[in-house]
Design a protein around this motif. Structure first.
Motif, mmCIF file in Angstrom:
data_model
loop_
_atom_site.group_PDB
_atom_site.id
_atom_site.type_symbol
_atom_site.label_atom_id
_atom_site.label_comp_id
_atom_site.label_asym_id
_atom_site.label_seq_id
_atom_site.Cartn_x
_atom_site.Cartn_y
_atom_site.Cartn_z
ATOM 1 N N GLN B 389 0.858 -1.174 0.000
ATOM 2 C CA GLN B 389 0.000 0.000 0.000
ATOM 3 C C GLN B 389 0.903 1.235 0.000
ATOM 4 O OE1 GLN B 389 -3.653 -0.196 0.454
ATOM 5 N NE2 GLN B 389 -3.145 -2.278 -0.193
ATOM 6 N N GLU B 390 0.347 2.305 -0.496
ATOM 7 C CA GLU B 390 1.055 3.578 -0.581
ATOM 8 C C GLU B 390 1.694 3.976 0.762
ATOM 9 O OE1 GLU B 390 1.546 5.551 -3.194
ATOM 10 O OE2 GLU B 390 2.413 7.229 -2.065
ATOM 11 N N GLU B 391 1.047 3.606 1.860
ATOM 12 C CA GLU B 391 1.522 4.099 3.159
ATOM 13 C C GLU B 391 2.258 3.051 4.001
ATOM 14 O OE1 GLU B 391 -2.138 5.802 4.171
ATOM 15 O OE2 GLU B 391 -1.722 7.507 2.856
ATOM 16 N N ASP B 392 2.729 1.992 3.353
ATOM 17 C CA ASP B 392 3.534 1.003 4.065
ATOM 18 C C ASP B 392 4.956 1.537 4.204
ATOM 19 O OD1 ASP B 392 1.320 -0.582 4.042
ATOM 20 O OD2 ASP B 392 1.986 -1.868 2.392
ATOM 21 N N VAL B 393 5.428 1.643 5.427
ATOM 22 C CA VAL B 393 6.771 2.180 5.630
ATOM 23 C C VAL B 393 7.570 1.309 6.588
ATOM 24 C CG1 VAL B 393 6.127 4.592 5.233
ATOM 25 C CG2 VAL B 393 6.036 3.660 7.556
ATOM 26 N N VAL B 394 8.887 1.431 6.457
ATOM 27 C CA VAL B 394 9.781 0.880 7.473
ATOM 28 C C VAL B 394 10.318 2.058 8.266
ATOM 29 C CG1 VAL B 394 12.022 -0.239 7.846
ATOM 30 C CG2 VAL B 394 10.398 -1.202 6.206
ATOM 31 N N VAL B 395 10.224 1.969 9.583
ATOM 32 C CA VAL B 395 10.790 3.004 10.451
ATOM 33 C C VAL B 395 12.027 2.419 11.121
ATOM 34 C CG1 VAL B 395 10.422 4.494 12.454
ATOM 35 C CG2 VAL B 395 8.523 4.031 10.882
ATOM 36 N N MET B 396 13.180 3.068 10.869
ATOM 37 C CA MET B 396 14.435 2.679 11.530
ATOM 38 C C MET B 396 14.795 3.806 12.485
ATOM 39 S SD MET B 396 16.737 1.616 8.217
ATOM 40 C CE MET B 396 18.303 1.539 9.097
ATOM 41 N N ALA B 397 15.169 3.484 13.691
ATOM 42 C CA ALA B 397 15.568 4.556 14.605
ATOM 43 C C ALA B 397 16.532 4.041 15.657
ATOM 44 C CB ALA B 397 14.343 5.159 15.283
ATOM 45 N N THR B 398 17.363 4.955 16.166
ATOM 46 C CA THR B 398 18.260 4.602 17.260
ATOM 47 C C THR B 398 17.457 4.498 18.559
ATOM 48 O OG1 THR B 398 18.832 6.951 17.344
ATOM 49 C CG2 THR B 398 20.348 5.499 16.184
ATOM 50 N N ASP B 399 18.107 3.981 19.597
ATOM 51 C CA ASP B 399 17.369 3.595 20.808
ATOM 52 C C ASP B 399 16.624 4.735 21.480
ATOM 53 O OD1 ASP B 399 19.839 4.703 21.491
ATOM 54 O OD2 ASP B 399 19.876 3.698 23.422
ATOM 55 N N GLY B 400 17.092 5.973 21.286
ATOM 56 C CA GLY B 400 16.424 7.107 21.931
ATOM 57 C C GLY B 400 14.940 7.176 21.624
ATOM 58 N N LEU B 401 14.561 6.817 20.402
ATOM 59 C CA LEU B 401 13.144 6.837 20.039
ATOM 60 C C LEU B 401 12.380 5.749 20.774
ATOM 61 C CD1 LEU B 401 11.145 8.241 17.845
ATOM 62 C CD2 LEU B 401 11.297 6.022 16.729
ATOM 63 N N TRP B 402 12.955 4.551 20.775
ATOM 64 C CA TRP B 402 12.240 3.385 21.323
ATOM 65 C C TRP B 402 12.226 3.394 22.850
ATOM 66 C CZ3 TRP B 402 9.833 1.796 17.232
ATOM 67 C CH2 TRP B 402 10.454 1.884 15.972
ATOM 68 N N ASP B 403 13.096 4.229 23.453
ATOM 69 C CA ASP B 403 13.049 4.371 24.912
ATOM 70 C C ASP B 403 11.712 4.951 25.362
ATOM 71 O OD1 ASP B 403 15.546 3.414 25.233
ATOM 72 O OD2 ASP B 403 16.511 5.349 25.571
ATOM 73 N N VAL B 404 11.121 5.803 24.512
ATOM 74 C CA VAL B 404 9.900 6.483 24.948
ATOM 75 C C VAL B 404 8.675 6.132 24.097
ATOM 76 C CG1 VAL B 404 11.114 8.404 26.039
ATOM 77 C CG2 VAL B 404 10.482 8.558 23.635
ATOM 78 N N LEU B 405 8.881 5.515 22.947
ATOM 79 C CA LEU B 405 7.739 5.116 22.119
ATOM 80 C C LEU B 405 7.797 3.623 21.827
ATOM 81 C CD1 LEU B 405 7.611 7.976 19.429
ATOM 82 C CD2 LEU B 405 6.149 7.738 21.440
ATOM 83 N N SER B 406 6.677 2.965 22.024
ATOM 84 C CA SER B 406 6.609 1.542 21.687
ATOM 85 C C SER B 406 6.382 1.391 20.185
ATOM 86 C CB SER B 406 5.464 0.884 22.448
ATOM 87 O OG SER B 406 4.232 1.379 21.964
ATOM 88 N N ASN B 407 6.547 0.182 19.691
ATOM 89 C CA ASN B 407 6.273 -0.097 18.274
ATOM 90 C C ASN B 407 4.851 0.338 17.921
ATOM 91 O OD1 ASN B 407 8.736 -1.310 18.479
ATOM 92 N ND2 ASN B 407 8.043 -3.364 17.862
ATOM 93 N N GLU B 408 3.925 0.044 18.807
ATOM 94 C CA GLU B 408 2.515 0.346 18.534
ATOM 95 C C GLU B 408 2.285 1.857 18.533
ATOM 96 O OE1 GLU B 408 3.614 -2.161 20.400
ATOM 97 O OE2 GLU B 408 2.999 -3.612 18.847
ATOM 98 N N GLN B 409 2.944 2.572 19.436
ATOM 99 C CA GLN B 409 2.788 4.036 19.447
ATOM 100 C C GLN B 409 3.336 4.641 18.154
ATOM 101 O OE1 GLN B 409 4.701 4.628 23.297
ATOM 102 N NE2 GLN B 409 2.830 5.572 24.097
ATOM 103 N N VAL B 410 4.492 4.144 17.723
ATOM 104 C CA VAL B 410 5.061 4.653 16.462
ATOM 105 C C VAL B 410 4.103 4.340 15.313
ATOM 106 C CG1 VAL B 410 6.930 4.311 14.786
ATOM 107 C CG2 VAL B 410 7.459 4.629 17.210
ATOM 108 N N ALA B 411 3.551 3.129 15.325
ATOM 109 C CA ALA B 411 2.627 2.758 14.245
ATOM 110 C C ALA B 411 1.399 3.680 14.249
ATOM 111 C CB ALA B 411 2.194 1.304 14.409
ATOM 112 N N ARG B 412 0.895 3.995 15.441
ATOM 113 C CA ARG B 412 -0.269 4.892 15.520
ATOM 114 C C ARG B 412 0.077 6.270 14.959
ATOM 115 N NH1 ARG B 412 -1.668 2.336 20.378
ATOM 116 N NH2 ARG B 412 -0.639 3.867 21.699
ATOM 117 N N LEU B 413 1.291 6.760 15.289
ATOM 118 C CA LEU B 413 1.711 8.072 14.785
ATOM 119 C C LEU B 413 1.826 8.041 13.258
ATOM 120 C CD1 LEU B 413 4.395 8.926 17.498
ATOM 121 C CD2 LEU B 413 2.222 10.109 17.135
ATOM 122 N N VAL B 414 2.394 6.967 12.741
ATOM 123 C CA VAL B 414 2.532 6.836 11.282
ATOM 124 C C VAL B 414 1.149 6.849 10.625
ATOM 125 C CG1 VAL B 414 3.189 5.237 9.422
ATOM 126 C CG2 VAL B 414 4.738 5.595 11.364
#
Lengths: 474, 474
Positions: B389-414
């Motif tokens: 789908q047009e909006e399928d993305v891979v999000v790569m990030a260093t640990d600072g992001l994942w310290d405060v956002l879960s996979n599900e939170q990032v997915a909701r933001l996306v």
């Protein structure tokens, strides 16, 4: 059905709670002993199918049976009472004796003694706290039945001892840092900085230690009696509302529910443990005595591969690369063959199990044991959290079953059999028999695929519903 | 936005396809070199959020920027063209310099030279076969930015070399046993007994070897320049319709689709790799120089724990047991602390990564390196098999992001951001920025949870749709 071999039996007593049996089978002497005979039975039910293409009768089951254990033997009706389950064993054509062994029974875990003087008060709280669990185990022997028999008669005792050593921690809300009751309350800073350990972590630890202890016992017993051999071990323990499945070898346990098939174990073979095994040979190259190559190639290399760039992989690689073939690469590979044919050091098809302390590569002094681990992998199924249905079962079986039936095929057989047999009190026994029948090339069987297993097969079917009821009634 | 530090730059040429830059930052000299400058750009975009509670401005980004790389610098609009993605980096308060580095670009894999004489004919078939891939990488440095900078400038070259060494195998239907074209046809018995290796296994192997090679380069470069430090490495490569994610450290990549969030990597920390690390100390106790204990306890033991039975676990255990505390158990633990605070030998928060060849435990001669691995774990995502789908993305990030956002939170933001910004050509850049904003304690942010990360953060957002189109258009 054929009669078993002639067995000379002799019963003796060893210690207060041990029953010693010496018997000869085909002139080979065996010593078996049971601990806590009151709540544990080794089981072995010889079950021989009629096979369409191969007229054969069951070879001898090298196990204690009615002829040996006068009055103490268990037939599957008794098994149904103990653990609501069944073991069916078939003798196939792979080896002279049936090398599968099974055991099941209650696991009575008594209060631990040590530390009683130190904090009488805390211990009093749980002095009456006995834990009762259930235990099922399958052992698939190789190189003779001795290790499997020893394991079937020893592992439950090792496990009981290991559990009794930590039972005070298990009955606490959270296992305390200090076992002997120097209780730290949750507001204490020491407590706050502690990692949260759960009661189930102690059971996992007890299973891991019990496998190691049992392996040592088998090593000593085999050496003392001049016998050899090893076996895989698959153990299920129902305790405090959870089912623990510990596996070392290539047997398998799966959960089958109406809408779900869940693996409860994974197999340990030279293929699945390639990286661990190669890593050990990398760290200790002397273990290969210059006879084997640590590297993996897609096939055995030949002289005319010398100098060619060929596919290979080493211990750190899950992927493949190319390397230029040197003379040392022509040695026999540490792990050779594919699938069921894969062998560790050309000798063994499994990479975890009990026994094999004396096992060496043919005509060499190279030992299998350092590559072969006795540590199981433990999976925990929180039965109390499942909304159990009457027909939710765990199927445990030795590799012979899984060689010809996939998890999904077994699940289909379970789902097609149980609903039509709700009134049969032996339906789980019948299901286990039916699963074994399905591996004997009956083209008219429910799978219709007619695959044949030539291996010994043992199957336990454990209905979870009755376990759940026991647990909630506790 | 604050201006970066004063940087003195000097451009030089090293070899034919290498660009050498020597520059000083805060009086500390750095040497950077690029290989293949035509299709590779190191990127670093300093992005500073406005934070509600902490008035601060970005600290210097220790990276090649416009001031350094005259004419060759990349801003994110260019990045969008190269790989349809973005890197945002924020300087937080943890260390003096931003220690995150990012790199992305095309990966041009040329036909391999060797073996050309041996079988001209076969090579001719793929002589024109160039493979083009895309490469994204995040490096989170520690102990200074040097290793991360070196990795950002080296790893893609190592990977290209490794891929070029096996590219002839990759473009075949199935990688041949012999790279140099001594072709065995499928009916040949040799072929039949061969294990089936896939082209993707060669890419996985190339990634594994590239990480090792890069680690060696970093070790040499740091030693030669008298610098220290290490970094984690998270690499994504899009090649032949598949996305390969290689991870060594605690960065993370996830796939976010409309109905799915799938982890594409797992983290390597002293906690997740406890058993491997304890096992190494068990095999080589001398690595601990008598200063550390291999055993794990729920907290650091104290003198008054002596003689008590306390919870512990050793290398072979996933569960816990009790043991009687001896004096040697009071030593500092090999792995200490929990979660983000867990440290290897009291020193390092990750157990895999590049560099750190000189790293020793403070005031001792105990090296971290044998416990620290450079081998990545590689995950393969078969993009061609996804119904993109047009909006399928891979999000790569260093640990600072994942310290405060879960996979599900990032997915909701996306999922909340992309549909409303379909017309914005920079929407993936804006999404990456928004993700970073969400870690800066903005209570009015989409998560409303106001969590704050004080770590450097780098984020790549890779839209898969455009990758899939490239692949099918190839």
């Amino acid at each position: 059905m054929c009669k078993g071999p002639e067995v000379e039996g002799e019963l003796g007593q060893r210690g207060t709670s041990q029953l010693l049996i010496n018997f000869k089978l085909h002139t080979q002497p065996f010593s078996l002993f049971w601990q806590q005979p009151c709540c544990y039975w080794p089981i072995n039910i010889m079950y021989v199918s009629s096979r369409p293409s191969h007229e054969h009768c069951g070879r001898p089951c090298c196990v204690p049976r009615e002829d040996v254990l006068t009055g103490g033997a268990v037939v599957w009706e008794d098994v149904s009472e103990v653990g609501s389950s069944l073991s069916g064993i078939i003798n196939a054509e792979k080896s002279e004796f049936n090398e599968d062994q099974a055991a099941c029974g209650q696991l009575c875990i008594r209060r631990c003694e040590f530390g009683a003087e130190e904090d009488q008060e805390w211990l009093t709280l749980c002095a009456e706290e006995f834990l009762t669990g259930h235990y099922w185990a399958l052992f698939d022997g190789h190189g003779g039945p001795a290790a499997a028999i020893l394991a079937a008669n020893t592992l439950h005792s090792c496990l009981r001892r290991q559990l009794e050593a930590v039972v005070e921690g298990m009955v606490a809300l959270q296992p305390p840092m200090h076992l002997s009751g120097r209780c730290v309350c949750p507001s204490d800073p020491q407590f706050v900085e502690e990692k949260g350990i759960r009661a189930e972590d102690l059971v996992i630890g007890a299973l891991e230690n019990a496998f190691q202890e049992c392996d040592e016992v088998i090593g000593r017993e085999l050496e003392a009696s001049g016998q050899v051999g090893g076996c895989t071990a698959l153990v299920a323990v129902f305790l405090q509302g959870k089912l623990y499945v510990a596996n070392a070898g290539d047997s398998r346990a799966i959960l089958v529910r109406k809408d779900e098939v869940r693996p409860l174990s994974s197999e340990f073979t030279p293929e699945t443990e390639r990286q661990r095994i190669q890593q050990l040979a990398f760290v200790y190259p002397e273990l290969l005595a210059g006879e084997f190559t640590r590297l993996e190639f897609p096939r055995r290399l030949k002289g005319d591969d010398l100098g060619q760039k060929v596919l290979f992989r080493d211990h750190h690689m899950r992927g493949w690369s190319y390397k230029c073939v040197e003379k040392s690469d022509l040695k026999y590979p540490l792990i050779h063959g594919q699938g069921r044919q894969a062998r560790l050091l050309g000798t063994l098809a499994v990479s975890r199990g009990l026994g094999d302390h004396q096992l060496r590569v043919l005509d060499t002094n190279i030992q299998l044991k350092p590559f072969l681990l006795s540590v199981p992998q433990v999976t925990v199924l929180d039965v109390d959290q499942l909304e159990l249905q009457e027909e939710d079962v765990v199927v445990m079986a030795t590799d012979g079953l899984w060689d010809v039936l996939s998890n999904e095929q077994v699940a289909r057989l379970v789902r097609s059999f149980l609903p039509g047999n709700q009134e049969d009190p032996h339906r789980f026994s019948e299901l286990a028999k039916m699963l074994i029948h399905s591996t004997q090339g009956k083209d008219d069987g429910p799978t219709g695929e007619g695959q044949v297993s030539y291996d010994d097969i043992s199957v336990f079917v454990i209905p979870l519903h009755s376990q759940g009821q026991r647990s909630s009634g506790h």
